[in-house]
Write a protein that holds these residues in place. Structure first.
Motif, PDB file in Angstrom:
ATOM      1  N   HIS A 340      36.141  37.967  80.795  1.00 33.41           N
ATOM      2  CA  HIS A 340      35.344  38.729  79.826  1.00 33.41           C
ATOM      3  C   HIS A 340      35.069  40.122  80.367  1.00 33.41           C
ATOM      4  N   PRO A 341      35.574  41.209  79.721  1.00 29.82           N
ATOM      5  CA  PRO A 341      35.220  42.560  80.175  1.00 29.82           C
ATOM      6  C   PRO A 341      33.763  42.871  79.827  1.00 29.82           C
ATOM      7  N   LEU A 342      33.049  43.443  80.796  1.00 30.00           N
ATOM      8  CA  LEU A 342      31.618  43.686  80.614  1.00 30.00           C
ATOM      9  C   LEU A 342      31.261  45.147  80.433  1.00 30.00           C
ATOM     10  N   THR A 343      31.885  46.036  81.227  1.00 32.04           N
ATOM     11  CA  THR A 343      31.427  47.421  81.250  1.00 32.04           C
ATOM     12  C   THR A 343      32.605  48.358  81.426  1.00 32.04           C
ATOM     13  N   ARG A 381      38.010  39.549 100.336  1.00 31.76           N
ATOM     14  CA  ARG A 381      37.518  38.548  99.400  1.00 31.76           C
ATOM     15  C   ARG A 381      38.691  37.930  98.664  1.00 31.76           C
ATOM     16  N   GLN A 382      38.579  36.630  98.386  1.00 27.47           N
ATOM     17  CA  GLN A 382      39.556  35.944  97.560  1.00 27.47           C
ATOM     18  C   GLN A 382      39.103  35.879  96.106  1.00 27.47           C
ATOM     19  N   LEU A 383      37.802  35.688  95.880  1.00 26.56           N
ATOM     20  CA  LEU A 383      37.242  35.646  94.534  1.00 26.56           C
ATOM     21  C   LEU A 383      36.569  36.977  94.243  1.00 26.56           C
ATOM     22  N   GLU A 384      36.902  37.524  93.108  1.00 28.15           N
ATOM     23  CA  GLU A 384      36.347  38.810  92.735  1.00 28.15           C
ATOM     24  C   GLU A 384      34.957  38.619  92.121  1.00 28.15           C
ATOM     25  N   PRO A 385      34.045  39.554  92.404  1.00 30.13           N
ATOM     26  CA  PRO A 385      32.680  39.429  91.876  1.00 30.13           C
ATOM     27  C   PRO A 385      32.617  39.858  90.407  1.00 30.13           C
ATOM     28  N   THR A 386      31.453  39.633  89.811  1.00 28.68           N
ATOM     29  CA  THR A 386      31.159  40.128  88.474  1.00 28.68           C
ATOM     30  C   THR A 386      30.687  41.565  88.574  1.00 28.68           C
ATOM     31  N   VAL A 387      31.380  42.447  87.870  1.00 31.75           N
ATOM     32  CA  VAL A 387      31.011  43.863  87.846  1.00 31.75           C
ATOM     33  C   VAL A 387      30.253  44.113  86.550  1.00 31.75           C
ATOM     34  N   TRP A 388      28.948  44.333  86.654  1.00 29.98           N
ATOM     35  CA  TRP A 388      28.085  44.482  85.487  1.00 29.98           C
ATOM     36  C   TRP A 388      27.886  45.939  85.078  1.00 29.98           C
ATOM     37  N   SER A 389      27.961  46.863  86.042  1.00 27.74           N
ATOM     38  CA  SER A 389      27.669  48.270  85.741  1.00 27.74           C
ATOM     39  C   SER A 389      28.672  49.167  86.455  1.00 27.74           C
ATOM     40  N   LEU A 390      29.095  50.252  85.771  1.00 30.37           N
ATOM     41  CA  LEU A 390      29.996  51.248  86.321  1.00 30.37           C
ATOM     42  C   LEU A 390      29.467  52.632  85.974  1.00 30.37           C
ATOM     43  N   LEU A 391      29.677  53.575  86.904  1.00 35.45           N
ATOM     44  CA  LEU A 391      29.234  54.944  86.674  1.00 35.45           C
ATOM     45  C   LEU A 391      30.229  55.890  87.325  1.00 35.45           C
ATOM     46  N   ALA A 392      30.813  56.792  86.528  1.00 37.69           N
ATOM     47  CA  ALA A 392      31.680  57.844  87.063  1.00 37.69           C
ATOM     48  C   ALA A 392      30.795  58.974  87.541  1.00 37.69           C
ATOM     49  N   GLY A 393      30.781  59.194  88.854  1.00 36.46           N
ATOM     50  CA  GLY A 393      29.912  60.206  89.432  1.00 36.46           C
ATOM     51  C   GLY A 393      30.382  61.605  89.128  1.00 36.46           C
ATOM     52  N   ASN A 426      22.075  42.107  98.195  1.00 34.17           N
ATOM     53  CA  ASN A 426      22.005  40.839  97.471  1.00 34.17           C
ATOM     54  C   ASN A 426      21.410  40.973  96.071  1.00 34.17           C
ATOM     55  N   GLU A 427      21.367  42.181  95.597  1.00 30.24           N
ATOM     56  CA  GLU A 427      20.714  42.403  94.307  1.00 30.24           C
ATOM     57  C   GLU A 427      21.709  42.284  93.139  1.00 30.24           C
ATOM     58  N   GLU A 428      21.129  41.974  91.968  1.00 25.43           N
ATOM     59  CA  GLU A 428      21.884  41.998  90.704  1.00 25.43           C
ATOM     60  C   GLU A 428      21.700  43.389  90.116  1.00 25.43           C
ATOM     61  N   VAL A 429      22.751  44.171  90.131  1.00 27.06           N
ATOM     62  CA  VAL A 429      22.669  45.567  89.711  1.00 27.06           C
ATOM     63  C   VAL A 429      23.117  45.652  88.257  1.00 27.06           C
ATOM     64  N   TYR A 430      22.174  45.949  87.350  1.00 31.88           N
ATOM     65  CA  TYR A 430      22.453  45.997  85.911  1.00 31.88           C
ATOM     66  C   TYR A 430      22.694  47.402  85.384  1.00 31.88           C
ATOM     67  N   ALA A 431      22.152  48.437  86.055  1.00 31.59           N
ATOM     68  CA  ALA A 431      22.231  49.785  85.500  1.00 31.59           C
ATOM     69  C   ALA A 431      22.332  50.809  86.621  1.00 31.59           C
ATOM     70  N   LEU A 432      23.093  51.883  86.349  1.00 34.50           N
ATOM     71  CA  LEU A 432      23.243  52.993  87.287  1.00 34.50           C
ATOM     72  C   LEU A 432      23.102  54.300  86.517  1.00 34.50           C
ATOM     73  N   CYS A 433      22.526  55.309  87.189  1.00 34.10           N
ATOM     74  CA  CYS A 433      22.372  56.623  86.565  1.00 34.10           C
ATOM     75  C   CYS A 433      22.300  57.679  87.663  1.00 34.10           C
ATOM     76  N   GLU A 434      23.052  58.736  87.484  1.00 30.83           N
ATOM     77  CA  GLU A 434      23.018  59.849  88.430  1.00 30.83           C
ATOM     78  C   GLU A 434      22.328  61.020  87.752  1.00 30.83           C
ATOM     79  N   ASP A 435      21.241  61.523  88.373  1.00 28.61           N
ATOM     80  CA  ASP A 435      20.519  62.624  87.744  1.00 28.61           C
ATOM     81  C   ASP A 435      21.114  63.963  88.168  1.00 28.61           C
ATOM     82  N   THR A 436      20.530  65.032  87.652  1.00 33.31           N
ATOM     83  CA  THR A 436      21.071  66.367  87.911  1.00 33.31           C
ATOM     84  C   THR A 436      20.918  66.780  89.370  1.00 33.31           C
ATOM     85  N   ASN A 437      20.093  66.075  90.146  1.00 29.63           N
ATOM     86  CA  ASN A 437      19.922  66.361  91.570  1.00 29.63           C
ATOM     87  C   ASN A 437      20.832  65.497  92.421  1.00 29.63           C
TER      88      ASN A 437
END
Length: 1023
Positions: A340-343, A381-393, A426-437
């Motif tokens: 299932h594609p997520l993000t 790694r042999q098993l790939e993780p779940t990628v929930w969030s992506l951000l192009a910097g 070990n965190e579940e990362v749901y959201a990413l955001c890069e600000d102007t700084n």
């Protein structure tokens, strides 16, 4: 496209076709059209479709060997030989003319035309030769032309058929004809496999080169750009005029059954056994066959409707629609992993990055079926993780967040990702955001953190809160969406929160879309929200949204906002949203896309960014079964409003007969200058049903309606796809029914189908009946009034007579008392006075005088007692009511000869004043009994119980006249009236029972309640 340009593009297409020594077979089509099929199970009369046409009212007409079908996109209406004016059901050819009529050629040679709701048959009397038609077409002057099986060419002119060529032409073998409908266009026809045109009454053969003399002309068709297309042996001829012919090589395996050009200039080739072939300039041929979902490989006919949908009739496969898909999808068949594609996130050089559920990270450079995905693996790694969030910097690097394994970084020149240790490992990362700084903000299941490239810092104000969405507004503030705490806005370290209490439709915030003016679009689990200056406007399904779960928001930069939801992808005009926010509209018009539009699934993903706009303007959406891409610039809105028509009327479930229905059904939009068609409903309570339709053949399931019955409905009734309006219990009157329809893009019909409904009244509901009833009622009321006046005047006369007699009685009583006082008491007093004035006598004389004085005084005293008794019996005060009544009855009946029985048992104490009233009632009754009844026996009863005090006086005499006038005339009226008046004053209930010769009974009841109220009032008035 100009003529040389079109020829050049077709030449390019031909070079693709003939590359190599042996022409290559066409490749399977790309999934660019949705294929929908209607067969007998959906109402089609028969599986072999012989021809297709569309009339100006929007209906699609389908010819079969078992009847003619009229189709509005949702259901078929069948016409066959049982239909008046249609002599056969074996339909061969159809043609819709410029006036809105439909011409039908049948296998039997019969010809018919459908117009104004009825079929008209033509035969030899109108000049029709009773032959099958090979082609029916319209020329440049809108005349309808008929090319028959034997080569005859006819033109319909004012109800008759005119032969355009000499009779000898009728002996031609079966050929083909194409009429160039452009101004000045020719009528092209085939003769003995040779091509020519009609010049006045002659057929002129087109001259060709010697090398082409042996070529046989096959299928021909007109071109929208002027001239015709013709198939000649192994090549296509593009003929604009007899002197302008372009020859294009054509692969031999494509032996055409017919040719048809669409409005875009693409050529469609129907074959017998090879499917349907689309020739697009500059591209390889596209083949539609049973191998890719087409119902049959033998194609009989092809038609393009006014909305650009393609309709295909096959041999036994039914009716097929080809509708261009809005989306092109990328799933497992194109090499996408089954996960299932997520993000999504677009990186440098146009590469699209995709994060998967339990599938890791993939990159796609271009979206082509032959492209291969590049997987970016996690090291070690042999098993790939779940990628929930992506951000192009901003620096071109790609940041990613995983489910339970922290964040990672992908450098543009490295094939693997690099964990960012020790940041939120070990965190579940749901959201990413890069600000102007260039600070990276990270939303996790436990709060919000910031990362400056070296160290990570937690935001204490949001500790313990699951952060699901992040965005920076144009004012620099950071917007934070949470799982169940609404949203927060952080500016200069100050956090402001907003929840449902502040107007949010839901506290689960999925996504943000900032606007340049500082406002914000907010997608939640309960609808869409718009915030400006801390004011929130919410939109939900109640306001027209197809779904309340808003998972992604994308601006296409051409006037629409696109939304991913759990019911598909939909778009809304910005102007529609602005009108709603301004309060001008209560609903917004949305266009929903689903599987039939190319989506692999209607369930969009819930990752951080499940929808985005690429640099090339295309929109990408991640769904549960793959990726879907749409170019919004290639989706101009459907500006063709649906035709809206009233198809039929039912009364109590019974269809109105055809003749009457034609008057009732508004076949087309109403015109205020023409009289509305009408339907008449008979008197009585009936259920009225109006069936209507809106014809938009591309997406009939998305047609929406609104209707109203003027005179009954206060507002328009919006009913989405419902195609029937029902009313019951309408009052007799004239009503106007109106219905309008909108297509999937929210374009409403230019006019409204209208119908006049006349509800006939019952006899008693008609105006004349009401007037008559009013006059009669007024007369009756007047008569009743006059009768009452007469009765009142009579009653007043009786009352005046009674009052007169009462006054006379009172005067007589006064006269009697005065006489008694004068003659009796006065004389005795005078006698006593005179005796007292005589000189005194001695001895016995004095004693005698004293006796005389004493006797006179005794007589005077007796008379005083009699007068006093008449005014108020003294026994009432000394002995009580019962004994006073007994004495009165005994004295009154002495010497009357009436045997009188008494039963006087009153055990209760009477209020002051009640005893004398009861005594007078009994006295009057007994006096009347003695004077007028001629009774032999009588009885007087007095008793009390829980109900009150009862008095009964009864006799067996001659009876009593109960009418008031009779009472007065009989001489006993004053006594009876006095009794009744006294009873009313006491609040008593009284009743007279009397029949001639059977005596009279008077019953008087003083209820207990009257005893407690009437006399209580009197006591309160006493000082």
């Amino acid at each position: 496209m100009r003529w040389p340009e079109q020829i050049g593009s077709w030449a390019t297409w031909v070079l693709i076709l003939v590359a190599g020594t042996t022409p290559a077979a066409p490749q399977p089509i790309q999934d660019s059209y949705a294929i929908d099929v209607w067969q007998t199970e959906q109402g089609l009369p028969e599986g072999s479709v012989t021809d297709i046409a569309q009339t100006s009212d929007g209906y699609l007409w389908v010819g079969t060997f078992l009847g003619l079908a009229r189709f509005d996109g949702t259901h078929f209406e069948i016409f066959d030989s049982r239909t008046r004016g249609l002599k056969s059901e074996r339909v061969l050819r159809l043609h819709g003319d410029a006036t809105g009529g439909l011409w039908i050629s049948m296998e039997s040679g019969d010809l018919a035309c459908y117009a104004n709701g009825r079929f008209t048959s033509f035969g030899p009397e109108q000049g029709w030769p009773m032959e099958r038609c090979r082609v029916i077409a319209s020329d440049s002057e809108k005349h309808v032309l008929f090319f028959t099986r034997t080569g005859g060419l006819f033109r319909h002119d004012h109800g008759r058929f005119v032969r355009m060529l000499p009779n000898v032409m009728a002996s031609w073998p079966a050929g083909a004809m194409a009429a160039d409908a452009n101004p000045g266009g020719k009528i092209w026809a085939k003769r003995d496999d040779k091509l020519g045109w009609v010049n006045q009454a002659e057929w002129v053969q087109m001259q060709s080169s010697k090398s082409a003399d042996s070529e046989k002309i096959g299928a021909i068709t007109r071109s929208h750009h002027g001239g015709i297309w013709a198939f000649a042996s192994n090549r296509l001829l593009r003929i604009k005029s007899p002197g302008s012919v372009e020859s294009i090589p054509y692969p031999q395996f494509m032996d055409p059954n017919f040719l048809q050009e669409d409005s875009a200039g693409n050529l469609w080739v129907g074959t017998w056994g090879q499917g349907l072939i689309q020739l697009v300039t500059g591209e390889p041929p596209r083949v539609y066959s049973m191998a890719n979902g087409f119902p049959n490989d033998s194609v009989r006919c092809f038609f393009e409707d006014r909305e650009g949908n393609f309709w295909v009739g096959t041999n036994g496969g039914g009716l097929t629609r080809l509708r261009r898909k809005a989306f092109r999808s990328y799933g497992r068949e194109q090499g996408l992993p089954p996960m299932h594609p997520l993000t999504l996130a677009e990186g440098a050089q146009g590469r699209m990055w995709i994060g998967f559920l339990d599938g890791g990270l993939f990159g796609l450079s271009t979206f082509k079926p032959e492209s291969r995905l590049t997987q970016v693996r996690a090291p070690g790694r042999q098993l790939e993780p779940t990628v929930w969030s992506l951000l192009a910097g901003r620096d071109g690097r790609l940041w990613g967040g995983t489910f339970g394994e922290g964040i990672f970084l992908v450098e543009s020149n490295r094939p693997n990702w690099q964990p960012v240790a020790p940041v939120l490992t070990n965190e579940e990362v749901y959201a990413l955001c890069e600000d102007t700084n260039h600070t990276l903000w990270i939303g996790t299941g436990t709060g919000l953190s910031s990362f400056d490239g070296h160290q990570c810092a937690a935001c204490e104000a949001l500790s313990g809160i699951s952060v699901r969405a992040l965005a920076q507004g144009h004012d620099g503030a950071l917007w934070i969406g949470t799982l169940d705490r609404g949203l927060a806005r952080m500016n200069n370290g100050q956090v402001t929160r907003f929840t449902r209490k502040d107007g949010l439709p839901h506290d689960f915030v999925h996504v943000f879309l900032p606007e340049s003016d500082g406002s914000m679009w907010i997608g939640t689990a309960g609808g869409l929200a718009f915030m400006r200056s801390n004011q929130i406007t919410a939109l939900t399904r109640e306001n027209g949204l197809p779904s309340d779960s808003i998972l992604s928001i994308v601006d296409d930069h051409i006037g629409y906002l696109w939304f991913g939801s759990n019911h598909g992808v939909f778009r809304v005009l910005r102007t529609e949203l602005q009108k709603f926010i301004a309060g001008e509209n209560k609903r917004v018009e949305c266009l929903l896309y689903g599987r039939s539009d190319g989506l692999l699934s209607t369930e969009c993903s819930a990752g951080m960014v499940s929808g985005c706009r690429a640099r090339d303007g295309r929109l990408w959406f991640a769904t549960a079964k793959g990726l879907s891409v749409v170019d919004p610039r290639s989706l101009p809105p459907n500006t063709n409003p649906p035709s809206v028509l009233i198809e039929g009327v039912l009364i109590d479930g019974q269809v109105v007969p055809m003749g009457q229905r034609e008057k009732a059904a508004g076949y087309g939009a109403s015109n205020s200058r023409t009289k509305l068609p009408e339907i008449i409903v008979p008197p009585g309570p009936h259920r009225l049903e109006v069936r209507y339709t809106g014809i938009s053949l591309g997406a009939p399931e998305r047609v929406r309606f609104k209707y109203r019955l003027q005179g009954f409905d206060q507002e328009w009734q919006e009913v989405n796809g419902l195609r029937i309006a029902s009313y019951q219990g309408l009052r007799p009157d004239r009503y106007n029914f109106q219905v309008a329809a909108a297509n999937s893009d929210g374009v409403w019909s230019d006019g409204r189908a209208a119908l006049s409904v006349i509800i006939r009244p019952q006899v008693w509901e008609t105006i004349w009946f009401r007037i008559s009833a009013g006059v009669l009622t007024a007369g009756l009321l007047l008569a009743a009034y006059r009768r009452r006046v007469v009765r009142l005047e009579h009653a007043r006369a009786v009352e005046r007579e009674f009052s007169k007699r009462l006054i006379e009685s009172q005067e007589q009583e006064r006269k009697r008392i005065a006489a008694e006082l004068h003659d009796g008491l006065g004389q005795n007093l005078v006698l006593m006075k005179n005796l007292a004035l005589l000189p005194p006598e001695g001895g016995d004389g004095h004693a005698e005088r004293s006796k005389e004085i004493a006797a006179a005084a005794g007589h005077a005293l007796d008379e005083v007692h009699a007068i006093s008794y008449a005014l108020r019996p003294p026994e009432l005060d000394r002995l009580g009511l019962s004994k006073a009544l007994a004495g009165m009855v005994r004295r009154s009946t002495q010497g009357s000869g009436i045997r009188l029985d008494t039963n006087l048992e009153l055990n209760c104490a009477l209020p002051t004043g009640l005893d004398i009233q009861l005594f007078r009632i009994a006295q009057e009754a007994v006096n009347n009994l003695v004077k007028h009844s001629s009774a032999k026996s009588a009885r007087v009863e007095l008793w009390d119980d829980e109900g009150g005090i009862h008095l009964v006086v009864a006799d067996d005499g001659r009876g009593l006249a109960l009418a008031r006038s009779d009472r007065v005339n009989s001489g006993c009226g004053l006594g009876i009236s006095g009794i009744e008046e006294r009873a009313r004053l006491l609040g008593a209930q009284y009743k007279w029972i009397s029949e001639p010769g059977k005596g009279t009974t008077l019953s008087v009841l003083i209820p207990t309640q009257s005893l407690s109220t009437q006399f209580a009032k009197k006591e309160k008035k006493e000082p």
